[in-house]
Design a protein around this motif. Structure first.
Motif, short mmCIF file in Angstrom:
data_model
loop_
_atom_site.label_atom_id
_atom_site.label_comp_id
_atom_site.label_asym_id
_atom_site.label_seq_id
_atom_site.Cartn_x
_atom_site.Cartn_y
_atom_site.Cartn_z
N ARG A 107 21.01 14.66 -4.68
CA ARG A 107 19.94 13.68 -4.90
C ARG A 107 20.12 13.14 -5.37
N LEU A 108 19.45 12.19 -4.98
CA LEU A 108 19.59 10.19 -5.60
C LEU A 108 18.62 10.09 -7.16
N ARG A 109 18.30 9.52 -8.00
CA ARG A 109 18.11 9.35 -9.66
C ARG A 109 18.18 7.85 -9.69
N PHE A 110 16.56 7.43 -9.50
CA PHE A 110 16.29 5.98 -9.86
C PHE A 110 15.26 5.84 -10.68
N ALA A 111 15.22 4.49 -11.36
CA ALA A 111 14.01 4.76 -12.39
C ALA A 111 12.66 4.56 -11.52
N GLU A 114 12.02 0.65 -6.18
CA GLU A 114 12.04 -0.70 -6.45
C GLU A 114 14.03 -0.67 -6.58
N GLU A 115 14.66 0.16 -7.54
CA GLU A 115 15.78 -0.01 -7.66
C GLU A 115 17.05 0.74 -6.39
N LEU A 116 15.33 1.81 -6.37
CA LEU A 116 16.67 2.69 -4.64
C LEU A 116 16.65 1.81 -3.67
N LEU A 120 20.09 0.91 -1.98
CA LEU A 120 19.89 1.17 -0.56
C LEU A 120 20.46 -0.13 0.58
N GLU A 121 19.96 -1.32 0.30
CA GLU A 121 20.51 -2.12 1.08
C GLU A 121 21.75 -2.20 0.81
#
Length: 219
Positions: A107-111, A114-116, A120-121
């Motif tokens: 599982r991903l963790r981002f602040a 938008e950062e995620l 992803l892009e």
């Protein structure tokens, strides 16, 4: 998570949103076409409520009016899948399963969202550069996309994809929308206003003039 894929090159696009509302769907189209560098002439869609209002027998559908305005803007012919017929959209169905394994485990963790989405892009680009095309053994998916670009329509101005609703500004110059209150200019107090909700921002108009613009809040 919005998923798009070009049928010939197999180029993928994935973007996360806080909801599956129509303005998010519009934003996903705009960003996906910009990512691909062009617009296809036909789109195969699941029977999502943001696109299809009524499902009739066979392939006949009543598409949502705003959704049709968006597809007309991009000159995309919308085609709806048959209910419970996953093979008609197999490429995206498979992409969902593949994306879960490649992008979201562990599982991903981002602040921030938008950062995620920046990550992803970038992962979509790396995915295309590293993986071979399933039918064209001599090229990667990224090379196939480059070959496909001349067949895509040129990018138009992005569609103005908003959801609009009527409200009345309070005496303290606040407008309640989606469990949040947004401030407006003093001249809009007690006045009827139109709230245009985009995927990431809110624009409020009164008598045809913009009286506020804010980053959209989902808390």
């Amino acid at each position: 998570v919005a998923h798009m894929r070009l049928c010939w090159s197999r180029a993928p696009f994935v973007r996360a949103y806080p909801r599956e509302t129509q303005e998010m769907v519009f934003d996903a189209h705009s960003r996906a076409f910009a990512f691909f560098g062009g617009v296809p002439t036909r789109g195969i869609y699941d029977n999502m409520k943001t696109a299809v209002t009524t499902v009739f027998t066979g392939k006949e559908r009543l598409f949502n009016r705003r959704f049709l305005i968006m597809t007309d803007h991009y000159r995309v012919e919308p085609v709806a899948c048959s209910p419970a017929a996953g093979w008609e959209k197999g490429q995206v169905e498979n992409q969902v399963q593949t994306s879960r394994e490649r992008l979201f485990k562990p599982r991903l963790r981002f602040a921030s969202l938008e950062e995620l989405n920046i990550w992803l892009e970038a992962e979509c680009r790396r995915w295309a550069e590293r993986n071979q095309h399933p039918d064209q053994a001599d090229m990667t998916i990224a090379q196939a996309l480059e070959a496909e670009l001349p067949m895509l329509q040129p990018l138009p101005v992005p569609f103005d994809g908003f959801f609009e609703s009527e409200h009345v500004a309070s005496s303290t110059c606040l407008v309640s929308f989606d469990r949040n209150r947004y401030s407006v200019m003093a001249k809009a107090a007690h006045q009827a206003v139109q709230v245009r909700a985009y995927a990431t921002r809110i624009v409020i108009r009164c008598d045809g003039a913009v009286v506020a613009e804010h980053e959209r809040v989902f808390g």
